[in-house]
Enzyme design. Structure first.
Site, mmCIF file in Angstrom:
data_model
loop_
_atom_site.group_PDB
_atom_site.id
_atom_site.type_symbol
_atom_site.label_atom_id
_atom_site.label_comp_id
_atom_site.label_asym_id
_atom_site.label_seq_id
_atom_site.Cartn_x
_atom_site.Cartn_y
_atom_site.Cartn_z
ATOM 1 N N LYS A 170 0.831 -1.214 0.000
ATOM 2 C CA LYS A 170 0.000 0.000 0.000
ATOM 3 C C LYS A 170 0.870 1.271 0.000
ATOM 4 C CE LYS A 170 -2.272 -1.010 3.818
ATOM 5 N NZ LYS A 170 -1.640 -2.303 4.181
ATOM 6 N N ARG A 200 -9.533 0.920 8.743
ATOM 7 C CA ARG A 200 -9.128 -0.446 9.073
ATOM 8 C C ARG A 200 -10.210 -1.178 9.861
ATOM 9 N NH1 ARG A 200 -3.214 0.595 8.859
ATOM 10 N NH2 ARG A 200 -2.019 -1.288 9.201
ATOM 11 N N ARG A 218 11.975 -5.261 4.542
ATOM 12 C CA ARG A 218 11.827 -3.894 4.034
ATOM 13 C C ARG A 218 12.495 -2.830 4.911
ATOM 14 N NH1 ARG A 218 5.260 -2.938 4.569
ATOM 15 N NH2 ARG A 218 5.225 -2.685 6.820
ATOM 16 N N ARG A 257 11.205 -0.576 10.511
ATOM 17 C CA ARG A 257 10.153 -0.362 11.500
ATOM 18 C C ARG A 257 10.234 -1.365 12.642
ATOM 19 N NH1 ARG A 257 4.634 0.320 8.222
ATOM 20 N NH2 ARG A 257 3.937 -0.811 10.069
ATOM 21 N N ARG A 275 -0.188 -8.616 13.288
ATOM 22 C CA ARG A 275 -0.757 -7.597 12.396
ATOM 23 C C ARG A 275 -1.623 -8.254 11.321
ATOM 24 N NH1 ARG A 275 4.473 -4.705 10.614
ATOM 25 N NH2 ARG A 275 3.116 -3.499 9.265
HETATM 26 P P1 AMP Z 1 0.863 0.701 8.949
HETATM 27 O O1 AMP Z 1 2.008 1.637 8.803
HETATM 28 O O2 AMP Z 1 -0.322 1.099 8.123
HETATM 29 O O3 AMP Z 1 1.255 -0.742 8.751
HETATM 30 O O4 AMP Z 1 0.374 0.827 10.471
HETATM 31 C C1 AMP Z 1 1.245 0.512 11.554
HETATM 32 C C2 AMP Z 1 0.448 0.344 12.829
HETATM 33 O O5 AMP Z 1 -0.218 1.581 13.127
HETATM 34 C C3 AMP Z 1 -0.660 -0.688 12.762
HETATM 35 O O6 AMP Z 1 -0.190 -2.015 13.027
HETATM 36 C C4 AMP Z 1 -1.599 -0.189 13.847
HETATM 37 O O7 AMP Z 1 -1.098 -0.479 15.140
HETATM 38 C C5 AMP Z 1 -1.518 1.315 13.657
HETATM 39 N N1 AMP Z 1 -2.523 1.815 12.686
HETATM 40 C C6 AMP Z 1 -2.283 2.406 11.467
HETATM 41 N N2 AMP Z 1 -3.419 2.762 10.862
HETATM 42 C C7 AMP Z 1 -4.421 2.381 11.701
HETATM 43 C C8 AMP Z 1 -5.834 2.452 11.638
HETATM 44 N N3 AMP Z 1 -6.474 2.975 10.568
HETATM 45 N N4 AMP Z 1 -6.532 1.964 12.689
HETATM 46 C C9 AMP Z 1 -5.926 1.439 13.773
HETATM 47 N N5 AMP Z 1 -4.595 1.321 13.895
HETATM 48 C C10 AMP Z 1 -3.838 1.787 12.870
#
Ligand code: AMP
Length: 228
Positions: free
Chosen positions: A23, A98, A137, A171, A182
């Site tokens: 994404k 989400r 990554r 990360r 996740r």
């Molecule tokens: P990402 O960078 O999109 O993989 O997000 C990293 C982490 O941020 C996720 O594993 C969640 O803990 C949190 N997170 C990001 N976006 C959301 C969302 N829309 N709702 C809830 N938690 C989120």
């Protein structure tokens, strides 16, 4: 000018897909190709954690455990970001919504400004490939360009192809054990959104298992049609 008018007539695209689906990588390409703004709630939350804001303090442990941050925090962060003037160009939502609660909140937020979702695009991938994709990554700390040890290494070791930066970061939640959590959160809480947007008539699907550029080209075609 109110928040409600800032988004009027601007395209709104959603990228759906599990962690590792690409994404972020694809949103960055769409940003450049279509003049849109990438909004990643993950990036916004990581910035809040780094700044030590109240929301960041509440989100930190949840993110480290690979679970979802509360709808209340994420919706508030996204609402604020959407009100920024640059979002008038149109946005690609990466990692939001989400949950169904977030999807409904977004629908209300857009309806208040006479706006709508042009397309919710599901990046379809196989779960088995996701752990390998995520664990390799890294990104350039200077410009944010994304790389992968096997699939997209830098041309010169340790140097960003895009900006020449030499500091790379990985990360904290990209560890194998957190990735499993996740993926579980994705299947339990986010995957139902595919049916949600299908019912709303805005769903498109793109096969996201091949080469990055091929996926980008297929995705760009879908986006061109959606914002025409
Ligand atoms: P990402 O960078 O999109 O993989 O997000 C990293 C982490 O941020 C996720 O594993 C969640 O803990 C949190 N997170 C990001 N976006 C959301 C969302 N829309 N709702 C809830 N938690 C989120």
């Amino acid at each position: 000018m109110t928040d409600a008018t800032t988004l009027t007539a601007a395209p709104v695209l959603i990228l759906l897909g599990p962690p590792g689906a690409g994404k972020g990588t694809q949103a960055r390409k769409l940003e450049q190709a279509h003049g849109l703004v990438q909004l990643s709630t993950g990036d916004l939350l990581r910035a809040a954690v780094a700044e030590g804001t109240e929301a960041g303090k509440r989100a930190k442990a949840v993110m480290e455990a690979g679970e979802l941050v509360s709808d209340e925090i994420v919706i508030a962060i996204l609402r604020d970001r959407l009100a920024s003037p640059d979002c008038r160009k149109g946005v690609i939502l990466d990692g939001f919504p989400r949950t169904t609660v977030q999807a409904e909140a977004l629908d209300r937020l857009l309806a208040d400004s006479g706006q709508r979702i042009n397309a919710a695009i599901s990046l379809d991938v196989e779960d088995a490939a996701m752990v390998e994709r995520i664990s390799g990554r890294f990104t350039c700390a200077t410009c944010g360009e994304g790389y992968h040890d096997s699939f997209k290494p830098t041309a010169r070791a340790g140097t960003c192809d895009a900006c020449g930066g030499t500091e790379m970061k990985r990360r904290a939640d990209d560890k194998a054990e957190t990735v499993a959590q996740r993926l579980e959160a994705y299947h339990a809480q986010t995957a139902p959104l595919i049916a949600y947007y299908d019912k709303a008539g805005t769903l498109s699907r793109v096969d996201a298992m091949g080469a990055i550029d091929k996926i980008a080209s297929n995705l760009s075609d879908v986006v061109s049609r959606a914002i025409a």
